[in-house]
Each structure stands twice: as structure tokens, then as C-alpha cells.
Design an enzyme around this catalytic site. Sequence first.
Site, short mmCIF file in Angstrom:
data_model
loop_
_atom_site.label_atom_id
_atom_site.label_comp_id
_atom_site.label_asym_id
_atom_site.label_seq_id
_atom_site.Cartn_x
_atom_site.Cartn_y
_atom_site.Cartn_z
N ASP A 28 0.83 -1.21 0.00
CA ASP A 28 0.00 0.00 0.00
C ASP A 28 0.87 1.26 0.00
OD1 ASP A 28 0.57 -0.82 2.71
OD2 ASP A 28 -0.89 0.64 3.41
N THR A 60 -9.30 4.06 6.39
CA THR A 60 -8.62 3.23 5.38
C THR A 60 -9.36 1.91 5.14
OG1 THR A 60 -7.08 2.12 6.91
CG2 THR A 60 -6.39 4.24 6.00
N LEU A 116 -6.65 0.01 1.05
CA LEU A 116 -5.48 0.76 0.59
C LEU A 116 -5.17 1.85 1.61
CD1 LEU A 116 -5.59 1.12 -3.28
CD2 LEU A 116 -4.05 -0.23 -1.84
N HIS A 117 -4.49 1.46 2.69
CA HIS A 117 -4.25 2.40 3.79
C HIS A 117 -3.47 3.65 3.35
CE1 HIS A 117 -5.35 -0.86 6.56
NE2 HIS A 117 -4.47 -1.64 5.96
N ASP A 118 -2.23 3.44 2.93
CA ASP A 118 -1.33 4.57 2.73
C ASP A 118 -1.71 5.51 1.58
OD1 ASP A 118 0.11 3.64 4.88
OD2 ASP A 118 1.62 2.61 3.67
#
Length: 313
Positions: A15, A196, A242-244
Site C-alpha cells: 500500500d 482506510t 489501501l491504507h497509505d
Amino acid sequence: MSPRKIIIDTDPGQDDAVAILLALASPEDIDVLGITAVAGNVPLPLTQKNARIVCELAGKTDVKIFSGCDAPLSRKLVTAEHVHGKTGLDGPTLPDPTMPLQDQHAVDFIIDTLRAEDSGAVTLCPLGPLTNLATAFNKAPDIIERVQEIVLMGGAYFEVGNITPAAEFNIYVDPEAADVVFKSGVPIVVMPLDVTHKALVTKPRNDAFRAIGTDVGIAVAEMTDFFERFDKEKYGSAGAPLHDPCVTAYLIAPDLFKGRHVNVKVEIQSDLTLGMTVADWWGVTDRAPNALFIGDLDADGFFSLLTERLARL
Ligand SMILES: [Ca+2]
């Protein structure tokens, strides 16, 4: 408006890779001054290597990449190969990088850049444990007031923990560093698991990445395919979160996100809740707000932005 100058501090991670690709695909919005690697998802020798792999995948071999801290301020490193695979970037087969790693230490690059650029001109974007940032702030406190903003991925409140029942991984790995950052007085935007976990790569969204048809589009589809098996098993969710990329998407399109200005404190003592981000969402204390804590996003808008930008690389 001129593009926003940022330093991406990262522990790639699939991510993280997508977050970096989105930034590099968006030069009209984002000027990446450098990428600083930190130990986190995998040990430092892999995170600095993965950062270079991702820049080469994007065809951006002129990006400056620095290696930073290889362990948290005062704890033993915890990694997350169970999520990201042995290399941190498991999924696609990508060539070993040939672009150089800079000689300077990441912490010194952060310090020198903040001193060299106009005060208030540089945004820090941490996508991993906050060790590099806290080390820079401790070593050179004069840079703290020169930071425009910190936009970070980390923490959780309503969604609680992913590495322990109470704590999110990035904050848990180096809670003392997170404590330094949250107490710094710099304006902070937090992308916690609360938001997220709403940025899910469903099958149609993964298909859209693949349909771009480029090396980047196919690699992103393969990375999110790999990443997804873990979250499907754990949360029964429709795809990988998709955290980042929420961090870099926020810099481009802040209107996609909604949150509240609240006080956030990091637990650094309790064994039970170590690394918990205690967000005063309901305003039940008199602690002054220190962060914009994001809770919601326009997921369709987020994925169309991401797919459209990735197609440029
Ligand atoms: Ca990360």
C-alpha cells in the site's frame, strides 16, 4: 497553485507502493523532495530497496531515496511479513533496483530540507512507524515549527486495532515516536483504520487497475491481489484496504475525506493498550485538538482518482 512540497517517509509495503506511485503520477499537485525509508512492515534493508523498486517501476529514477532508522526509539522492531509477504512487496515480480540510495541518513535529509526550504513550505507524509520523524524532531527541535503539516497513516479509534486488539501497526511499532509527533504542535491530519478500511480494493476496482494495461497498472493489480488474501480472511471484507494511498490522495483531493479536529493521545505505558490512539471524538475532555482525525471518504471518487493518475505512469 504550485505543487505541494512533501517528504514521503515509508516502509514499503504494497500500500505504501501505491501511495508513492500516486504521488509520482501527480506532479501538478505534489513535488516529492525525497523519500525516506524506515523499518516497519519489513526490516530497513528491504524497505529502502522496495522504495527504489517502486520509483523504478514508475520510471522516476531521479527521485532521491534515503535510508533511515532501522529500529524504533526504544523498542525491538515488530514487522508484518504475515500481511505483506517476505519481501514486503510480494505479488508482482519486479526487478532489483539499480538506482542509487543516497549517502545521507534520512533523518539528516529531513532536518536539512526543513532548514533549507521556506518555513511552512514542506509537508511530511509518514506511511510507516514514526521513528524517522521523531528522531529528527528530537535532534533538531528548530525544524518543528517549520513543518507545514504532517499527513500520516496510522492509528484507529472506532475500528480499534489490527496488530493488537487496541493498536494499529504503525503506531504500535514505535509508540514513543508517535507520542513525540502527536505532542509536537505541528498540524496533523490522521488517516486511521477508521477511514482506510473504507478504501477497499473490490474486484471491479482491481480489474480497473489491471485494465490500465501498463507495467504499473498490472503491478498494482498484482500487489493488491496479494495483499487482499490477508484482509479477506481476517475481516471478511470485500478486498484489500489501501491504507497509505489515503495520505497522498488527501494532498490531491482533500474534499474526498471527512473528519473532525480532535485531541489524539498515544498510549505508551499500558501493556494491554500500548500504541492505542485515544481520539477524543466526542469532545468529552478539555484536551485541546491537535489533529484532524479522518473518519470517512468518498471511496468511488478515491478509486477513480487513483486509477486515472496511475494510468499516466
Ligand atoms: Ca506503510
